[in-house]
Design a protein around this motif. Structure first.
Motif, PDB file in Angstrom:
ATOM      1  N   PHE A 155     -18.050   0.175 -33.403  1.00 44.68           N
ATOM      2  CA  PHE A 155     -17.438  -0.579 -32.315  1.00 44.68           C
ATOM      3  C   PHE A 155     -17.091  -1.983 -32.797  1.00 44.68           C
ATOM      4  O   PHE A 155     -17.812  -2.579 -33.596  1.00 44.68           O
ATOM      5  CB  PHE A 155     -18.397  -0.675 -31.127  1.00 44.68           C
ATOM      6  N   GLY A 156     -15.951  -2.496 -32.316  1.00 45.40           N
ATOM      7  CA  GLY A 156     -15.562  -3.848 -32.699  1.00 45.40           C
ATOM      8  C   GLY A 156     -14.705  -4.509 -31.635  1.00 45.40           C
ATOM      9  O   GLY A 156     -14.539  -3.991 -30.524  1.00 45.40           O
ATOM     10  N   VAL A 157     -14.165  -5.649 -31.997  1.00 51.00           N
ATOM     11  CA  VAL A 157     -13.333  -6.435 -31.092  1.00 51.00           C
ATOM     12  C   VAL A 157     -12.081  -6.892 -31.836  1.00 51.00           C
ATOM     13  O   VAL A 157     -11.951  -6.717 -33.048  1.00 51.00           O
ATOM     14  CB  VAL A 157     -14.105  -7.651 -30.537  1.00 51.00           C
ATOM     15  N   SER A 158     -11.182  -7.483 -31.095  1.00 48.33           N
ATOM     16  CA  SER A 158      -9.943  -7.995 -31.678  1.00 48.33           C
ATOM     17  C   SER A 158      -9.581  -9.288 -30.958  1.00 48.33           C
ATOM     18  O   SER A 158      -9.666  -9.361 -29.728  1.00 48.33           O
ATOM     19  CB  SER A 158      -8.819  -6.958 -31.524  1.00 48.33           C
ATOM     20  N   ASN A 159      -9.230 -10.306 -31.730  1.00 49.52           N
ATOM     21  CA  ASN A 159      -8.814 -11.604 -31.174  1.00 49.52           C
ATOM     22  C   ASN A 159      -9.940 -12.329 -30.449  1.00 49.52           C
ATOM     23  O   ASN A 159      -9.681 -13.162 -29.576  1.00 49.52           O
ATOM     24  CB  ASN A 159      -7.620 -11.427 -30.224  1.00 49.52           C
TER      25      ASN A 159
END
Length: 302
Positions: A155-159
């Protein structure tokens, strides 16, 4: 090609192919399948998607191409992003432009992506953009379910900036989950994530970074742009020195950062891919890196 370990379950190629323009390519499934195979032959195995790309169509385009070679999935890492709603007649409740980080939407988005891509598991899912209404507990609940059901490997994020990352990370860690990726806009033209400390913050927590628009969306080739002109005045002599293209020098500049920033390259032209790969094998000196850096800043370092 070098690999970047994301977690104990998955690693990525250090150059990533993006498919946000796949609809515009107007390729047949056979043509796209051939291109994916050419990428894999070069060691580029990580594919970047988002549910909204191409008015919610690009994942389906990729899935039709992937279906032609069932064993190809075993050689790929597939990433997708969710959390943005765009007006569209393709999906229900897409009646405006907003962010939706609810547990229900995240899970439905992942399930839709899996169906469109014609796969059973994503190697990573990212929250596409932070929201002022972001509830970290809602996101954590969604991630827990998706991990338990085997629908995502990471799982990750962006911006996400430092504070947005910290807010979500603290909640996830309480449930023994963690953010493995942050996809940021980083290039010799766009230094915000370097200057505001976001990259250092991610590096500290061993969060791997993907760079979207590593060529600044083409701005680095617009010589009428004053900032580009400054940067090009440094890059062009380096390209001549190393007998490579401007693109290769830009990739070398990104690759020199110790945080293992993985550029997401959105081209459909295999020779441009080869230019990028050539740059990843090139070692700039510290002085050359700083010459590009200060050209972008527009002033010398203290």
């Amino acid at each position: 090609m070098d690999r970047v370990k994301i977690n104990q379950h998955v690693s990525f190629s250090n150059v990533i192919q993006g498919f946000w323009r796949a609809k515009d390519w107007q390729w047949t499934p056979q043509q796209l399948n051939r291109y994916i195979n050419e990428l894999v032959e070069r060691g580029i195995t990580t594919m970047d998607h988002a549910d909204i790309y191409g008015n919610y169509t690009c994942e389906g385009i990729f899935g039709e191409a992937l279906k032609l070679s069932p064993n190809l999935r075993n050689h790929l890492e597939i990433v997708s992003k969710c959390g943005i709603i765009l007006p569209s007649n393709k999906i229900e409740q897409a009646d405006g432009h907003r962010y939706d980080h609810s547990k229900k939407h995240i899970i439905q988005s992942v399930e839709r992506s899996l169906k469109q891509l014609q796969i059973e598991q994503l190697d990573a899912v990212l929250i596409h953009r932070p929201s002022p209404l972001m509830d970290p507990h809602e996101i954590t609940e969604a991630v827990k379910i998706l991990v338990k059901e085997g629908k995502i490997k990471s799982f990750g994020v962006s911006n996400f900036n430092k504070s947005q990352y910290d807010l979500l990370s603290k909640c996830l860690v309480c449930d023994k989950l963690h953010i493995t990726l942050n996809q940021l806009e980083v290039s010799p033209y766009t230094l915000d994530a370097i200057e505001d400390g976001t990259i250092n913050h991610m590096y500290k927590d061993d969060v791997k970074m993907m760079s979207w628009s590593p060529l600044a969306g083409g701005k680095l080739f617009d010589l009428e742009d004053e900032k580009t002109a400054r940067i090009t005045a440094v890059i062009s002599p380096l390209a001549q020195k190393y007998q490579v293209t401007t693109t290769a020098i830009i990739m070398a500049w990104l690759n020199k950062h110790p945080a293992s920033i993985m550029p997401v390259f959105g081209t459909q032209k295999i020779h441009r891919v080869d230019e990028a790969l050539q740059g990843m094998e090139l070692s700039l000196t510290d002085q050359e890196w700083f010459d590009i850096y200060t050209a972008s800043l527009g002033h010398d370092i203290p």
